[in-house]
Design a protein around this motif. Structure first.
Motif, PDB file in Angstrom:
ATOM      1  N   HIS A 186       3.066  -3.516   8.282  1.00 33.43           N
ATOM      2  CA  HIS A 186       3.847  -3.119   6.865  1.00 33.43           C
ATOM      3  C   HIS A 186       5.435  -3.846   7.269  1.00 33.43           C
ATOM      4  O   HIS A 186       5.870  -4.759   6.568  1.00 33.43           O
ATOM      5  CB  HIS A 186       3.829  -1.822   6.443  1.00 33.43           C
ATOM      6  N   GLU A 187       5.921  -3.140   8.559  1.00 29.19           N
ATOM      7  CA  GLU A 187       7.265  -3.658   8.912  1.00 29.19           C
ATOM      8  C   GLU A 187       7.437  -5.125   9.052  1.00 29.19           C
ATOM      9  O   GLU A 187       8.479  -5.695   8.440  1.00 29.19           O
ATOM     10  CB  GLU A 187       7.833  -2.964   9.958  1.00 29.19           C
ATOM     11  N   LEU A 230      -0.685   3.297   1.047  1.00 28.45           N
ATOM     12  CA  LEU A 230       0.533   3.673   1.625  1.00 28.45           C
ATOM     13  C   LEU A 230       0.602   4.722   2.739  1.00 28.45           C
ATOM     14  O   LEU A 230       1.084   4.876   3.814  1.00 28.45           O
ATOM     15  CB  LEU A 230       1.387   4.146   0.515  1.00 28.45           C
ATOM     16  N   HIS A 231      -0.236   5.967   2.226  1.00 32.22           N
ATOM     17  CA  HIS A 231      -0.556   6.842   3.322  1.00 32.22           C
ATOM     18  C   HIS A 231      -1.088   6.612   4.740  1.00 32.22           C
ATOM     19  O   HIS A 231      -0.901   6.886   5.646  1.00 32.22           O
ATOM     20  CB  HIS A 231      -1.591   8.030   2.682  1.00 32.22           C
ATOM     21  N   ALA A 268       3.071   7.574  -4.464  1.00 32.36           N
ATOM     22  CA  ALA A 268       2.031   6.806  -4.297  1.00 32.36           C
ATOM     23  C   ALA A 268       0.707   7.512  -4.552  1.00 32.36           C
ATOM     24  O   ALA A 268      -0.204   6.925  -4.986  1.00 32.36           O
ATOM     25  CB  ALA A 268       2.206   5.788  -3.058  1.00 32.36           C
ATOM     26  N   GLU A 276       1.522  14.260   2.093  1.00 32.87           N
ATOM     27  CA  GLU A 276       1.290  14.113   3.577  1.00 32.87           C
ATOM     28  C   GLU A 276       0.000  13.118   3.765  1.00 32.87           C
ATOM     29  O   GLU A 276       0.032  12.506   4.670  1.00 32.87           O
ATOM     30  CB  GLU A 276       1.101  15.567   4.095  1.00 32.87           C
ATOM     31  N   GLN A 315       1.476   5.014   6.402  1.00 32.95           N
ATOM     32  CA  GLN A 315       2.554   6.007   6.976  1.00 32.95           C
ATOM     33  C   GLN A 315       1.715   6.691   8.175  1.00 32.95           C
ATOM     34  O   GLN A 315       2.636   7.049   9.166  1.00 32.95           O
ATOM     35  CB  GLN A 315       2.953   6.789   6.059  1.00 32.95           C
ATOM     36  N   LEU A 350      10.735   2.711   5.592  1.00 32.65           N
ATOM     37  CA  LEU A 350      11.157   2.034   6.675  1.00 32.65           C
ATOM     38  C   LEU A 350      12.734   2.910   7.121  1.00 32.65           C
ATOM     39  O   LEU A 350      13.508   2.129   7.452  1.00 32.65           O
ATOM     40  CB  LEU A 350      11.352   0.645   6.825  1.00 32.65           C
ATOM     41  N   TYR A 353       7.275  -6.819   5.575  1.00 36.21           N
ATOM     42  CA  TYR A 353       8.733  -6.541   4.797  1.00 36.21           C
ATOM     43  C   TYR A 353       9.817  -7.620   5.290  1.00 36.21           C
ATOM     44  O   TYR A 353      10.511  -8.322   4.733  1.00 36.21           O
ATOM     45  CB  TYR A 353       8.883  -5.256   4.720  1.00 36.21           C
ATOM     46  N   LEU A 368       1.543   0.711  10.119  1.00 41.00           N
ATOM     47  CA  LEU A 368       3.054   0.563   9.934  1.00 41.00           C
ATOM     48  C   LEU A 368       3.827  -0.527  10.326  1.00 41.00           C
ATOM     49  O   LEU A 368       4.608  -1.052   9.799  1.00 41.00           O
ATOM     50  CB  LEU A 368       3.646   1.866  10.105  1.00 41.00           C
TER      51      LEU A 368
END
Lengths: 225, 225
Positions: free
Chosen positions: B131-132, B118-119, A115, A30, B122, A181, B135, B128
């Motif tokens: 990131h999207e 990464l966390h 990760a 988390e 998220q 995603l 990508y 986020l």
DNA sequence: ATGGCTGTTATACGACTGCATAATTGCCCG
DNA sequence: CGGGCAATTATGCAGTCGTATAACAGCCAT
């Protein structure tokens, strides 16, 4: 009126270790490694921080145990996917792939957990060896399934190896972005793309096993505690 | 003999910001987010911790800036790979793939940097979204290159989308394991497998561009500071 | 050359970290 | 039913974290 000492019940060593490992994994998943403090872990496991030292000696050792439990669990789930299906090689391969491309494997928390451990894996030779073992075990399962396919001419080992690497990469990549995603992909899209891609790489047809398109059932379980 | 105050020279705001961002990325790449403390960042950037607050207000804001710089940089390198090659669609696609599957893109520190964030990605809607965006930008580049291929019949958009997702996944997966377990793969093996797999998925031949097999040159540069 | 603006350093503070050790108490065995 | 061992909790400590604020000093304008 002094603050009373917290009541507790004794439990088995196995239960305590499992609870602490599960709490560690949940916290890393988390919030990353920095969220998994000894106090937070103990609180989630329903104990006090001292127990971590009592059962694992140090936080570092608990961390290693949690990672070991993670990779072991991921190995098992591959075999589970093959338990219920028949003997047809294509069907078995398709089942293996489909299981890796939908929940509970495809899950934001699972990627987060993975990760979160990456740096420790890179810096600790022991954990790196475990990662490699786990990766190769998964890939070997895949390669065995591929070798079992009926594709006319026999396939040289070196080609099988490259095919397994490639198929593993497709699955990994879809797992990754599909987990992060998830809203960008439709229900079952990952499985469909995965089956089609692996089929194309191997020169076979895997998309005629409609039972692997996820049914629109309720919310799935997670592999995480 | 009092300890003397540390001498310093003034520098431009741009230089200072860049140095702090570079130091942050390097530390996250090497040791994860927990290694990127304000003191460590400042030390590597050659300044004292107070400057972080002076230029970024808080460590959190510096972290966000460092992530933004990361994704921006990764976007650019895709276009760079296409700069030197000709107009042949297959060659352009092959160049794009090959560039993503060898150093400096394939690099343990790059994966570490990516995983370290990464966390935060998220949990922070702003990151986020970044990131999207990154990508999808990469995937759209890929899809455009795929659409440019000459494959007889015209390809529906929906199929192009699925093909781009699949090809992107292969590249991601190979990038991932190739970076972590670099010693498990031979020189150029990743590129060869990547080209073969993407070719198989798209039904074209990409492996006849030998210039993309990495030559056995000296150690390569890294994208990281 | 020299004030003064501001980039930069120095210092301090409260919160939190992992860990060591002492104090308790639940529970098994007699 | 009660003694005693070990599982569990409580407390304390040294170190580090991010941040706030004050003091200093390099460099530009004059």
């Amino acid at each position: 009126m002094q603050p009373e000492r917290r009541p507790y019940i004794r439990d088995s060593e196995e239960n305590r270790r499992e609870a602490l490992i599960a709490a560690t994994q949940a916290l890393v998943a988390e919030g990353g490694p920095q969220a998994a403090t000894v106090r937070a872990i103990a609180a989630r496991a329903g104990v006090t921080p001292g127990l971590i030292r009592h059962y694992f000696g140090s936080k570092d050792e608990l961390t290693r145990a949690a990672y070991t439990a993670l990779v072991d669990g991921m190995t098992d789930k591959g075999a589970d996917a093959l338990a219920g299906v028949g003997a047809d090689p294509g069907e078995r391969l398709a089942a293996f792939i489909a299981a890796s491309l939908r929940p509970p494997v495809v899950d934001a928390r699972a990627v987060g957990l993975w990760a979160g451990y990456l740096h420790q894996v890179q810096s600790d030779p022991d954990l790196l060896a475990q990662h490699e073992l786990s990766y190769l075990r998964y890939r070997d399962q895949l390669q065995e399934l591929i070798a079992g396919l009926d594709r006319g001419a026999p396939i040289p080992d070196e080609q099988l190896r490259r095919e397994a690497i490639a198929c593993n990469a497709v699955i990994d990549g879809l797992w990754l972005e599909g987990s992060i995603l998830s809203h960008s992909f439709q229900q079952g899209e990952l499985v469909r793309i995965g089956l089609a891609s692996v089929g194309a790489i191997l020169g076979v047809t895997l998309t005629n096993y409609p039972m692997f398109i996820p049914e629109l059932s309720g919310p799935s379980a997670t592999i995480l505690p």
